[in-house]
Design an enzyme around this catalytic site. Structure first.
Site, PDB file in Angstrom:
ATOM      1  N   LYS A 118      27.173 -22.573 -32.260  1.00 47.46           N
ATOM      2  CA  LYS A 118      26.715 -23.961 -32.360  1.00 47.46           C
ATOM      3  C   LYS A 118      25.199 -24.053 -32.146  1.00 47.46           C
ATOM      4  CE  LYS A 118      27.459 -27.111 -29.279  1.00 47.46           C
ATOM      5  NZ  LYS A 118      28.038 -28.142 -28.405  1.00 47.46           N
TER       6      LYS A 118
ATOM      7  N   GLN B 161      27.801 -11.173 -28.975  1.00 39.72           N
ATOM      8  CA  GLN B 161      28.253 -10.704 -27.665  1.00 39.72           C
ATOM      9  C   GLN B 161      27.390 -11.375 -26.577  1.00 39.72           C
ATOM     10  OE1 GLN B 161      27.944  -7.996 -30.250  1.00 39.72           O
ATOM     11  NE2 GLN B 161      29.941  -8.840 -30.636  1.00 39.72           N
TER      12      GLN B 161
ATOM     13  N   GLY C 199      30.356 -13.641 -23.489  1.00 47.24           N
ATOM     14  CA  GLY C 199      30.579 -13.978 -24.895  1.00 47.24           C
ATOM     15  C   GLY C 199      31.282 -15.313 -25.067  1.00 47.24           C
ATOM     16  N   ASP C 200      31.282 -15.800 -26.311  1.00 45.70           N
ATOM     17  CA  ASP C 200      31.968 -17.043 -26.677  1.00 45.70           C
ATOM     18  C   ASP C 200      31.422 -18.260 -25.938  1.00 45.70           C
ATOM     19  OD1 ASP C 200      33.619 -15.437 -28.280  1.00 45.70           O
ATOM     20  OD2 ASP C 200      34.969 -15.066 -26.597  1.00 45.70           O
TER      21      ASP C 200
ATOM     22  N   THR D 256      38.402 -16.019 -30.850  1.00 41.58           N
ATOM     23  CA  THR D 256      38.181 -16.300 -32.273  1.00 41.58           C
ATOM     24  C   THR D 256      38.658 -15.139 -33.132  1.00 41.58           C
ATOM     25  OG1 THR D 256      36.166 -17.359 -31.503  1.00 41.58           O
ATOM     26  CG2 THR D 256      36.370 -17.107 -33.865  1.00 41.58           C
TER      27      THR D 256
ATOM     28  N   GLY E  47      32.640 -13.447 -33.029  1.00 45.27           N
ATOM     29  CA  GLY E  47      33.276 -14.577 -33.701  1.00 45.27           C
ATOM     30  C   GLY E  47      32.507 -15.819 -33.333  1.00 45.27           C
ATOM     31  N   HIS E  48      31.737 -16.340 -34.273  1.00 44.17           N
ATOM     32  CA  HIS E  48      30.880 -17.492 -33.988  1.00 44.17           C
ATOM     33  C   HIS E  48      31.411 -18.710 -34.734  1.00 44.17           C
ATOM     34  CE1 HIS E  48      27.366 -14.551 -33.077  1.00 44.17           C
ATOM     35  NE2 HIS E  48      28.345 -14.487 -32.209  1.00 44.17           N
ATOM     36  N   THR E  49      31.735 -19.741 -33.979  1.00 45.02           N
ATOM     37  CA  THR E  49      32.307 -20.944 -34.588  1.00 45.02           C
ATOM     38  C   THR E  49      31.229 -21.990 -34.805  1.00 45.02           C
ATOM     39  OG1 THR E  49      34.202 -20.495 -33.169  1.00 45.02           O
ATOM     40  CG2 THR E  49      34.218 -22.591 -34.368  1.00 45.02           C
TER      41      THR E  49
ATOM     42  N   THR F 158      38.207  -5.194 -29.158  1.00 46.99           N
ATOM     43  CA  THR F 158      38.699  -6.017 -30.268  1.00 46.99           C
ATOM     44  C   THR F 158      39.400  -5.162 -31.331  1.00 46.99           C
ATOM     45  OG1 THR F 158      36.588  -5.798 -31.410  1.00 46.99           O
ATOM     46  CG2 THR F 158      36.849  -7.717 -29.967  1.00 46.99           C
TER      47      THR F 158
ATOM     48  N   ARG G 133      24.576  11.085 -34.330  1.00 46.83           N
ATOM     49  CA  ARG G 133      23.827  11.385 -35.554  1.00 46.83           C
ATOM     50  C   ARG G 133      24.705  11.907 -36.682  1.00 46.83           C
ATOM     51  NH1 ARG G 133      20.051  14.793 -31.836  1.00 46.83           N
ATOM     52  NH2 ARG G 133      22.149  15.042 -31.040  1.00 46.83           N
TER      53      ARG G 133
ATOM     54  N   GLY H 198      29.449 -20.367 -27.142  1.00 48.12           N
ATOM     55  CA  GLY H 198      29.082 -21.431 -28.100  1.00 48.12           C
ATOM     56  C   GLY H 198      27.744 -21.106 -28.745  1.00 48.12           C
ATOM     57  N   LYS H 199      27.455 -19.804 -28.865  1.00 49.56           N
ATOM     58  CA  LYS H 199      26.192 -19.392 -29.510  1.00 49.56           C
ATOM     59  C   LYS H 199      26.142 -19.911 -30.942  1.00 49.56           C
ATOM     60  CE  LYS H 199      27.127 -15.071 -28.699  1.00 49.56           C
ATOM     61  NZ  LYS H 199      28.288 -15.188 -27.789  1.00 49.56           N
TER      62      LYS H 199
ATOM     63  N   ARG I  36      43.485 -13.812 -28.436  1.00 47.90           N
ATOM     64  CA  ARG I  36      43.910 -13.591 -27.047  1.00 47.90           C
ATOM     65  C   ARG I  36      43.499 -14.775 -26.176  1.00 47.90           C
ATOM     66  NH1 ARG I  36      41.068  -7.912 -25.749  1.00 47.90           N
ATOM     67  NH2 ARG I  36      39.505  -8.800 -27.140  1.00 47.90           N
TER      68      ARG I  36
HETATM   69  P1  GDP Z   1      30.238 -17.851 -29.731  1.00 48.86           P
HETATM   70  O1  GDP Z   1      30.922 -16.547 -29.934  1.00 48.86           O
HETATM   71  O2  GDP Z   1      29.299 -17.841 -28.576  1.00 48.86           O
HETATM   72  O3  GDP Z   1      29.591 -18.386 -30.975  1.00 48.86           O
HETATM   73  O4  GDP Z   1      31.379 -18.897 -29.334  1.00 48.86           O
HETATM   74  P2  GDP Z   1      32.830 -19.060 -30.025  1.00 48.86           P
HETATM   75  O5  GDP Z   1      32.674 -19.740 -31.313  1.00 48.86           O
HETATM   76  O6  GDP Z   1      33.578 -17.776 -29.988  1.00 48.86           O
HETATM   77  O7  GDP Z   1      33.566 -19.989 -28.963  1.00 48.86           O
HETATM   78  C1  GDP Z   1      33.050 -21.223 -28.577  1.00 48.86           C
HETATM   79  C2  GDP Z   1      34.103 -22.314 -28.855  1.00 48.86           C
HETATM   80  O8  GDP Z   1      33.707 -23.512 -28.203  1.00 48.86           O
HETATM   81  C3  GDP Z   1      34.215 -22.689 -30.314  1.00 48.86           C
HETATM   82  O9  GDP Z   1      35.547 -23.072 -30.575  1.00 48.86           O
HETATM   83  C4  GDP Z   1      33.268 -23.872 -30.453  1.00 48.86           C
HETATM   84  O10 GDP Z   1      33.613 -24.741 -31.536  1.00 48.86           O
HETATM   85  C5  GDP Z   1      33.489 -24.566 -29.135  1.00 48.86           C
HETATM   86  N1  GDP Z   1      32.329 -25.306 -28.596  1.00 48.86           N
HETATM   87  C6  GDP Z   1      31.011 -24.957 -28.621  1.00 48.86           C
HETATM   88  N2  GDP Z   1      30.283 -25.841 -27.912  1.00 48.86           N
HETATM   89  C7  GDP Z   1      31.151 -26.766 -27.432  1.00 48.86           C
HETATM   90  C8  GDP Z   1      31.011 -27.909 -26.588  1.00 48.86           C
HETATM   91  O11 GDP Z   1      29.932 -28.266 -26.127  1.00 48.86           O
HETATM   92  N3  GDP Z   1      32.169 -28.604 -26.291  1.00 48.86           N
HETATM   93  C9  GDP Z   1      33.383 -28.232 -26.765  1.00 48.86           C
HETATM   94  N4  GDP Z   1      34.444 -28.946 -26.406  1.00 48.86           N
HETATM   95  N5  GDP Z   1      33.553 -27.152 -27.547  1.00 48.86           N
HETATM   96  C10 GDP Z   1      32.455 -26.426 -27.866  1.00 48.86           C
HETATM   97  P1  IMO Z   2      30.827 -13.187 -29.510  1.00 52.73           P
HETATM   98  O1  IMO Z   2      29.611 -12.868 -30.331  1.00 52.73           O
HETATM   99  C1  IMO Z   2      33.697 -12.098 -26.400  1.00 52.73           C
HETATM  100  C2  IMO Z   2      34.454  -7.849 -25.758  1.00 52.73           C
HETATM  101  C3  IMO Z   2      35.870  -7.444 -26.075  1.00 52.73           C
HETATM  102  C4  IMO Z   2      36.075  -6.354 -25.049  1.00 52.73           C
HETATM  103  C5  IMO Z   2      34.693  -5.670 -25.025  1.00 52.73           C
HETATM  104  C6  IMO Z   2      34.608  -4.425 -25.888  1.00 52.73           C
HETATM  105  O2  IMO Z   2      31.873 -13.941 -30.255  1.00 52.73           O
HETATM  106  O3  IMO Z   2      30.467 -13.804 -28.205  1.00 52.73           O
HETATM  107  P2  IMO Z   2      34.486  -4.059 -28.515  1.00 52.73           P
HETATM  108  O4  IMO Z   2      35.465  -4.409 -29.591  1.00 52.73           O
HETATM  109  O5  IMO Z   2      33.149  -4.673 -28.693  1.00 52.73           O
HETATM  110  O6  IMO Z   2      34.405  -2.585 -28.261  1.00 52.73           O
HETATM  111  O7  IMO Z   2      35.134  -4.676 -27.179  1.00 52.73           O
HETATM  112  O8  IMO Z   2      33.767  -6.632 -25.511  1.00 52.73           O
HETATM  113  N1  IMO Z   2      33.734  -8.544 -26.847  1.00 52.73           N
HETATM  114  C7  IMO Z   2      33.576  -9.877 -26.901  1.00 52.73           C
HETATM  115  N2  IMO Z   2      34.049 -10.839 -26.091  1.00 52.73           N
HETATM  116  N3  IMO Z   2      32.880 -12.418 -27.442  1.00 52.73           N
HETATM  117  C8  IMO Z   2      32.377 -11.460 -28.242  1.00 52.73           C
HETATM  118  O9  IMO Z   2      31.485 -11.730 -29.232  1.00 52.73           O
HETATM  119  C9  IMO Z   2      32.742 -10.117 -28.013  1.00 52.73           C
HETATM  120  N4  IMO Z   2      32.444  -8.943 -28.613  1.00 52.73           N
HETATM  121  C10 IMO Z   2      33.033  -7.994 -27.878  1.00 52.73           C
HETATM  122  O10 IMO Z   2      36.782  -8.503 -25.898  1.00 52.73           O
HETATM  123  O11 IMO Z   2      36.293  -6.916 -23.787  1.00 52.73           O
HETATM  124 MG    MG Z   3      32.805 -15.748 -30.103  1.00 54.67          MG
END
Ligand code: GDP
Ligand code: IMO
Ligand code: MG
Length: 425
Positions: free
Chosen positions: A18, A223, A12-13, A298, A40-42, A128, A142, A15-16, A302
């Protein structure tokens, strides 16, 4: 016309948000198909930062139809909060539709998420605390409450009372917790249902109509692969299917409509929450990446655990998702490190070297990463827009990732901004 999926390849996280924002700018329809407000998508657009949880990122593009499919679990309170906050920033929700089949996260789900985590003690998952697991449990048992129910007060009252009474018995008698005030919840949530009722729409039908009209469709993954309930690091996973296949079930269309599957990875690895992490760096290099990359959750704030890029994991993602192309984000974050490492395989305790991600934690345990080393780079690459503009070491790094992951790298992120992407043909 094309139907594209964007999927996370690690934990996860990646940078989906973007990647989705870029592809959404070319899409007529954007669909969230599973997960909930644990995502949490930024998106950083024109100097503004948006952090989206349940709302599809297409909302930033004013004419895009934004759909929340049957596979999503919806926390109505959070969703309304998100709609109100984004409306204040000038976004319109005229084109938002929510499938009547989507399940609702109720306050007892959130309470039970917290109580179960506490009960597990140091074996907790590190969720979370958004009630995601308990909401999916009810769906599969169900006994869940769906978006249709929420928007029909009489049906909702009846179902919420039955479900709530049972949950209160579990909260008080099993966990010794405090009973929830069901009347107050029913009143509060009936009001949420009234507010959200205008958004109801059959997402399966709407998506299929878009397919037939040859519209551009984007399925917004949330995720990631290693958080998948079956193909992730169980039990340290979420309770849904964040894989490409989950998109079809979660939105209600068949797999033949899909054209491309984009897998998003970081140029290194992060994880928030507990569970195994073979390439984790619990040292100064890990701290450097965390601080430079702003690796803090996000949703929960944490600190994210950090480590080297693991091609065993991304190759696993290429296979289980059938990826067409990879996007490697945050290459810019690696600037300033003397050396870079990439995990190419795992060495088991008996000395055998394996290249496929082990199916169960018991087999992953004790696996040591086998590394390949690369020279580091110091240049600021954040303004590079063409692959050729990148320093040679970066190009070598990316080319080697392509070989190791057995998938071409079509996009490279060099900064958080909407425009900070290198697209390769
Ligand atoms: P997601 O959950 O996959 O959408 O990713 P998040 O938004 O949770 O976390 C990705 C973080 O990396 C965010 O703060 C973005 O703004 C940042 N980000 C995404 N792509 C890039 C990149 O190429 N370079 C940098 N420095 N930051 C990035
Ligand atoms: P995005 O879409 C990162 C992780 C939680 C925990 C596990 C289970 O932003 O990439 P949950 O609340 O789903 O039962 O937690 O999954 N988790 C993520 N980690 N990015 C996410 O989403 C996540 N969604 C769930 O931190 O380890
Ligand atoms: Mg995220």
């Amino acid at each position: 016309m094309a139907a594209n999926i964007v999927i996370g390849t690690q934990w996860g996280d990646e940078g989906k948000g973007k990647a989705i924002d870029l592809l959404a700018s070319r899409a007529d329809v954007v669909i969230r198909a599973q997960g909930g407000n644990n995502a949490g998508h930024t998106v950083v657009a024109d100097g503004e930062t948006y952090k989206l949880h349940l709302i599809p990122s297409g909302i930033l593009h004013k004419d895009t139809l934004c759909l929340i499919g049957a596979g999503v679990v919806i926390d109505p309170k959070d969703l309304i909060g998100e709609i109100e906050a984004l409306s204040e920033r000038g976004l319109s929700f005229e084109h938002l539709r929510i499938d009547p089949r989507a399940h609702i996260t109720m306050p007892w789900h959130i309470a039970l998420d917290g109580l179960s985590e506490k009960f597990r003690g140091n074996k907790d998952i590190g969720t979370t605390h958004r009630g995601i697991g308990p909401a999916y449990m009810d769906k599969y048992e169900r006994s869940g409450i769906r978006f249709y129910d929420l928007t029909h007060p009489e049906i909702f009252r009846e179902k919420a009372k039955t479900a709530g009474e049972l949950k209160n018995a579990i909260i008080t008698k099993v966990f010794g917790g405090e009973a929830l005030d069901l009347d107050a919840i029913i009143e509060e949530y009936t009001e949420y249902g009234r507010k959200l009722a205008p958004y109801i729409g059959d997402v399966s039908v709407l998506t299929y109509e878009a397919v037939k009209a040859k519209k551009d469709i984007l399925f917004e993954g949330a995720q990631a692969t290693l958080l998948d309930i079956d193909f992730g690091t169980y039990p340290y996973v979420t309770s849904s299917h964040p894989l490409s296949a989950g998109v079809c079930i979660g939105s209600g269309v068949g797999p033949m409509v899909i054209d491309n599957i984009y897998g998003v990875a970081k140029a290194y690895t992060t994880r928030v929450g507990k569970g195994p992490f073979p390439t984790e760096l619990e040292d100064e290099t890990g701290d450097y990446i965390r601080n430079k990359g702003g690796e803090f959750g996000t949703i929960t704030g944490r600190p994210r655990r950090t480590g080297w890029f693991d091609s065993v994991i991304v190759r696993h993602a290429v296979r289980v998702n059938g990826l067409s192309v990879l996007m490697i984000n945050k290459l810019d974050t690696l600037a300033g490190l003397d050396k870079l490492k990439v995990c190419t395989a795992y060495k088991k305790p008996d000395g055998t070297v394996i290249k496929d991600f082990p199916p169960v934690l018991e087999e992953l345990e004790g696996c040591e990463p086998v590394y390949e080393e690369f020279e580091g780079f110091t240049e600021d690459i954040s303004s590079c827009r063409r692959f050729e503009e990148l320093p040679e070491v970066c190009r070598k790094y990316i080319s080697r990732l392509e070989e190791l992951c057995e998938c071409k790298v079509g996009m490279i992120g060099v900064g958080p901004g909407r425009e900070q992407i290198i697209e390769r043909s």
